[in-house]
Design a protein around this motif. Structure first.
Motif, short mmCIF file in Angstrom:
data_model
loop_
_atom_site.label_atom_id
_atom_site.label_comp_id
_atom_site.label_asym_id
_atom_site.label_seq_id
_atom_site.Cartn_x
_atom_site.Cartn_y
_atom_site.Cartn_z
N SER A 243 -11.62 30.11 16.65
CA SER A 243 -11.84 31.50 17.04
C SER A 243 -10.63 32.06 17.78
O SER A 243 -10.23 33.21 17.54
CB SER A 243 -13.09 31.60 17.93
N ASP A 244 -10.04 31.24 18.67
CA ASP A 244 -8.86 31.70 19.40
C ASP A 244 -7.69 31.99 18.46
O ASP A 244 -6.86 32.86 18.73
CB ASP A 244 -8.43 30.63 20.41
N ILE A 246 -7.79 33.20 15.41
CA ILE A 246 -7.99 34.36 14.52
C ILE A 246 -7.06 35.51 14.91
O ILE A 246 -6.51 36.21 14.05
CB ILE A 246 -9.46 34.82 14.56
N SER A 247 -6.87 35.69 16.22
CA SER A 247 -6.05 36.81 16.69
C SER A 247 -4.58 36.68 16.27
O SER A 247 -3.83 37.67 16.29
CB SER A 247 -6.13 36.92 18.22
N TYR A 248 -4.17 35.46 15.93
CA TYR A 248 -2.76 35.22 15.63
C TYR A 248 -2.51 34.91 14.15
O TYR A 248 -1.42 34.45 13.79
CB TYR A 248 -2.24 34.05 16.49
#
Length: 289
Positions: A243-244, A246-248
């Motif tokens: 999940s962390d 996904i932003s990258y």
């Protein structure tokens, strides 16, 4: 005594057939290695590397220094995945153990005694089954808050109804057998009949269902953690790590790829082992071994 020897012989025969299934045995080795990785995570890599932030290593690609690269906060991804295995496998095996014990108790009691308890329990579980397990787990997690105990509770409740119905169906096929009727006629107590004859004869179904449940619970735990309802930050967990990342994704994909690979391998190994265990315990396959 004869009954005990017969039961041991049946399990020995099942183990013999299971050993002939190469896919199942390779899957078992993978499962053992994953469990060992979780148990000895501190010996493999120090936990501090999983939570220590480094601006200089932010989004670092895989290298000799950081085998799996680093996440958006510069934390070592290899360390986070190794230590994250503890939470992920705990969710899989721990919740399955709780669900299995509860489902066996409820399913066996309902099938053996029947009556109003059976009817009320099945109607309540019909309501739970009508709600998608993911939605039910999300609702429970949202209501109880985030954290490992809440996550275990959400997964257990979400999977309990279907598991109990499987156990109940297996026991219903046993309660009307002639040897059970004979033991009732001899005056044996219900508790002794259940513990010495009903549950042992339903053990094949219980083991196979529990094995499959582990994979489902790991995936469910990863999904809930992916949605932010899992372990508290900065505790590493595979779903949360993905999940962390996904932003990258527009910059790099390794943060999502590595935890996803471990989730997939774990679920696949457990499912393949469950398939092999089911075949080994199936009495209809005895003549084919």
């Amino acid at each position: 005594m004869a009954k005990t020897k017969k039961t041991k012989s049946a399990y020995a025969d099942a183990w013999r057939r299971l050993k002939k299934n190469k896919v199942a045995m390779v899957s078992l080795v993978v499962i053992v290695l994953l469990i060992a990785m979780a148990l000895f995570a501190d010996l493999i890599v120090d936990y501090s590397a999983a939570i220590t932030q480094s601006a200089a290593d932010k989004l670092a690609s895989p290298s000799a220094e950081h085998w799996f690269g680093c996440d958006g906060l510069g934390r070592d991804l290899f360390a986070r995945i190794i230590h994250g295995s503890r939470i992920s496998l705990l969710l899989g095996f721990g919740t399955t153990a709780i669900t299995t014990v509860t489902a066996v108790a409820l399913g066996t009691t309902a099938a053996y005694f029947g009556g109003k308890f059976d009817s009320l329990l099945m109607r309540a579980f019909d309501i739970l089954i009508s709600i998608p397990s993911v939605l039910l787990a999300l609702a429970i997690s949202a209501g109880f808050g985030t954290g490992i105990p809440q996550l275990v509770c959400a997964i257990t409740i979400g999977q309990l109804a279907s598991f109990t119905r499987v156990i109940r169906s297996a026991v219903l096929n046993l309660v009307d057998q002639e040897y059970i009727e004979a033991e009732r006629a001899l005056g044996l107590k219900n508790g002794r009949i259940i513990m010495t004859h009903i549950i042992p004869n339903a053990m094949g179904t219980i083991l196979v269902q529990a094995t499959m449940q582990v994979a489902r619970n790991i995936l469910m735990g990863a999904l809930l953690s992916f949605l932010g309802l899992g372990a508290p930050i900065p505790t590493p967990e595979w779903g949360q790590i993905a999940s962390d990342g996904i932003s990258y994704l527009r910059y790099t994909g390794h943060i999502v790829i590595f935890p996803t690979i471990f989730i997939t391998i774990t679920a696949l190994a457990i499912n393949l082992f469950g398939d092999g265990l089911r075949d080994a315990l199936d009495p209809r396959l005895k003549g084919k071994a």
